[in-house]
Design a protein around this motif. Sequence first.
Motif, short mmCIF file in Angstrom:
data_model
loop_
_atom_site.label_atom_id
_atom_site.label_comp_id
_atom_site.label_asym_id
_atom_site.label_seq_id
_atom_site.Cartn_x
_atom_site.Cartn_y
_atom_site.Cartn_z
N ALA A 230 2.20 6.16 3.19
CA ALA A 230 1.53 5.03 3.84
C ALA A 230 0.15 4.76 3.25
CB ALA A 230 1.42 5.28 5.34
N PHE A 231 -0.33 5.63 2.36
CA PHE A 231 -1.64 5.42 1.76
C PHE A 231 -1.59 4.24 0.79
CE2 PHE A 231 -2.61 10.29 1.82
CZ PHE A 231 -2.65 10.26 3.21
N THR A 232 -2.70 3.50 0.73
CA THR A 232 -2.87 2.47 -0.30
C THR A 232 -4.18 2.75 -1.03
OG1 THR A 232 -4.18 0.89 1.00
CG2 THR A 232 -1.77 0.84 1.31
N ASP A 233 -4.48 1.92 -2.03
CA ASP A 233 -5.73 2.13 -2.76
C ASP A 233 -6.94 1.78 -1.91
OD1 ASP A 233 -5.38 -0.61 -2.71
OD2 ASP A 233 -5.55 -0.90 -4.87
N ARG A 234 -6.71 1.20 -0.72
CA ARG A 234 -7.82 0.86 0.18
C ARG A 234 -7.91 1.82 1.38
NH1 ARG A 234 -10.18 -4.00 -0.49
NH2 ARG A 234 -10.74 -4.16 1.72
#
Length: 334
Positions: A216-220
Amino acid sequence: MTSSASAQSTAAKEPAVIGYPNRKGVTIERVTYPARNMGTTIVANLFKPAGFNTNRKYAAIVVTHPFGGVKEQTAGLYAQHLAELGFVTLAYDASYQGESGGEPRLMEVPAQRLDDISCAIDFLVKHPQVDAGRLGSLGICAGGGYAMCNAQTEMRVRAVATVSMFNLGEARREAMGNLTYEQRIERLKQASAARSREARGEPVTLVPVVPESPAAFTDRTPDLYRQGYEYYVTPRAKHPNSPNRYMLSSLPLQMAFFPFDQVETITPRPILMIVGEKADTKFWSDEVLAKAQEPKELFVVNGATHMDMYDKPQFVTPAVAKLNAFFGQHLALA
């Protein structure tokens, strides 16, 4: 069986402090007391120093857990360490959460969270071995925002300290810079729709506190939430009463929370904020430092992130030493 009763049956099988089995002579007593404005019960762990003497009065510290946390996690760890140093400490579950009462479950209600601290103080001022004139308040993460806000009007608090302080209201309004105004309004609409469904008797809508997996991680995704997954969702500190969920319909109450608006009213009582050098939330402690009146202090732990301060010994140790010096000075006998 109600959800709160289920939590109580589960708690008996769990350690009082996750990851810290050595009590070093500290006695941990499970206690209950009223949540005054709700007619429900708060469940807490009362930590008594080794060699506890029933013939003397002790300085006492209320420890408030983070958003999504429970008393057995970082709040209990700091309570344990401070009890080892001679303080009576109280780590409790917030109303609607953990073993404490309140329906529906997993609500996050800032106004009640503030009164939960005062209810803890109500318990301590009646305790025969607590000096009611020597009470401190310590909050971790969102618990730090609550402790800081409560101390602005709770004059029984003689000194207030925070670790990795988090402004829940601003975080919900702006998501640490990741939420536009239009997205904020859309989230409020979703929360309002969830409340309407609940009013019609439909199931509550629960949403994650931190991401449920690295997928669920994104670059933000802020480091806070990446590392929050490691703390709350993995065996590092996972607890059955901390399910990484909160009620979506309580989001508007969180967005309406402005914890630092009256911080100048704490003076002349002292403020200590402890923060990791690498914490992506450090700016909130810096903000309070700029707004607060003396006496105030910011203590930076070298190399630490926000979540490192929860339980990693190399960072908790200097934080506890600083808290001991702070509370030892300001909760001393007059």
